[in-house]
Design a protein around this motif. Sequence first.
Motif, mmCIF file in Angstrom:
data_model
loop_
_atom_site.group_PDB
_atom_site.id
_atom_site.type_symbol
_atom_site.label_atom_id
_atom_site.label_comp_id
_atom_site.label_asym_id
_atom_site.label_seq_id
_atom_site.Cartn_x
_atom_site.Cartn_y
_atom_site.Cartn_z
ATOM 1 N N GLU A 188 0.929 -1.183 -0.047
ATOM 2 C CA GLU A 188 -0.170 -0.241 -0.033
ATOM 3 C C GLU A 188 0.957 1.268 -0.051
ATOM 4 O O GLU A 188 1.970 1.398 0.705
ATOM 5 N N ILE B 181 0.494 5.426 0.292
ATOM 6 C CA ILE B 181 -0.743 6.689 0.796
ATOM 7 C C ILE B 181 -0.112 7.927 0.932
ATOM 8 O O ILE B 181 0.953 7.902 1.579
ATOM 9 N N LYS C 38 -4.709 12.190 0.303
ATOM 10 C CA LYS C 38 -5.943 11.526 0.002
ATOM 11 C C LYS C 38 -5.887 10.611 -1.031
ATOM 12 O O LYS C 38 -6.526 9.775 -1.398
ATOM 13 N N LYS C 39 -4.615 10.204 -1.676
ATOM 14 C CA LYS C 39 -4.209 9.396 -2.573
ATOM 15 C C LYS C 39 -3.728 7.784 -2.028
ATOM 16 O O LYS C 39 -2.958 7.935 -0.921
ATOM 17 N N LYS C 40 -4.235 6.828 -2.411
ATOM 18 C CA LYS C 40 -4.043 5.713 -2.052
ATOM 19 C C LYS C 40 -4.051 4.766 -3.229
ATOM 20 O O LYS C 40 -4.739 4.418 -3.786
ATOM 21 N N SER D 39 -2.991 0.365 -4.023
ATOM 22 C CA SER D 39 -2.783 -0.905 -3.599
ATOM 23 C C SER D 39 -2.261 -1.697 -4.419
ATOM 24 O O SER D 39 -3.128 -1.908 -5.584
ATOM 25 N N ALA E 241 2.103 7.018 -5.134
ATOM 26 C CA ALA E 241 0.707 6.702 -4.648
ATOM 27 C C ALA E 241 -0.186 7.107 -5.989
ATOM 28 O O ALA E 241 -1.137 7.868 -5.738
#
Length: 324
Positions: free
Chosen positions: A50, A52, A55-57, A59, A167
Motif C-alpha cells: 500500500e 498512501i 488522500k491518494k492511495k 494498493s 501513490a
Amino acid sequence: MIMGRYIVRYSLITIAIGIAIFLVFRSKVPFGRNNTSFAVGPDARITRIELIQGKKKVSIEESGDKWFVNKKDEARKSVVIFIMKTLREMKIKSPVSSGTFENEIVAKNIEPVRVNVFSRHRMIRSFYVYKTNSNIYGNIMKIKPSSKPYIVYMPGYEDDIGVHFIAEELFWKPYQVFHILPSEIGSVTNEVFSEENASFRIECALKSFQLTDLTKPVSGWDTLKVKRYLTYFTSIAFETWASAMTESEINSITSANPLCRISVSRRDGNNIVLTVWEKWKTENGTRIPDTDRVWARTNQRDELFIMKYPELDPVLKKRSYFFN
C-alpha cells in the motif's frame, strides 16, 4: 526474614543489570533496531503493498502469478519487480540531522508517502518516504513520523529509489498505447499534419484491405506492407507520464498543431486515437526540437505522456511507405 530480603534485593539487582545489558547491546545495533527496520526479510513473502500520500492511495496486490493495481488493472511487471527488490535490499546510508530534516522536509512542506507491506493479511513493514533533492539518493525515510530520519539506498543502485514509491494509480499501470491484434482492427487512419500527401487510411475487411488518401482509394500499394503495418499495433508503449506539468504548460502543447493523429477503429468498438505533438528542449540557451521524444495523448485520458521515437516509429508511417 533477613535471608528473604537479600534474595529480593539480589533479584532486583540482577533484573536491573539484565535490563542495562539489554539496552547497551541494543544500542550496539546501528542506529537502533526499532528505528531502522526498513527492509523486508528474505524469508517473508510479500503479497500486497500500500502507498498512501494525503488522500491518494494505491494498493498493489498479488493474485495468482500476476499483480494488480487497486484490484482492477494488471500492474507493470518491471516496476513491481523493482520495488520488490528495493524492499528486500535497501539499507541505511546515513542518519539525517534534525536541522537538515527541518530545512529540507518540514520547511518545504514535503508530504511523505506511507508504505505498508503485507504478507497475506499481516502487515510486516511500515515506513515513510520523504522525497527531496538534498541528497543524491533523492529520499529520506522514517519508520514513524516521530522516529529518527535516515537516507536510505540500495547497494549497487546509485539512483533515487524513492521515485518508485508513488501513490499514483497511473504510475503502476502498463505504459501501453496500442495493444491490438491485426484481426481486431477495423480501420487505421493516420492524419499527417506536418506534410501534405502523407495521410492515409486502411480499411480492413475479413480477407481484404483498402488504402485511401482519406478521400478516395489509391492503387499500386503493397498488400504485404499493409499487413506488416497492422502488426505493429500489437505492442506500442510510451516512456512515462508527464505528471509534473502545470495546466498552462499542457494547454500550450495541446493548443499547437499536432504532428499527426493516428486513429485505430477496433471491431469491438473500443477505438483509440493517439495525437502526437512536437517536443522541444533547451540546449545552450537555445530552444530546439527534441529529436528523441514527442508529447502524446490518447482519447482515453486527459493526461499527456512522453513517447520515444523508436517506440512510435513503427506506426508513424507516411502513405509512400506502402508503395514499392
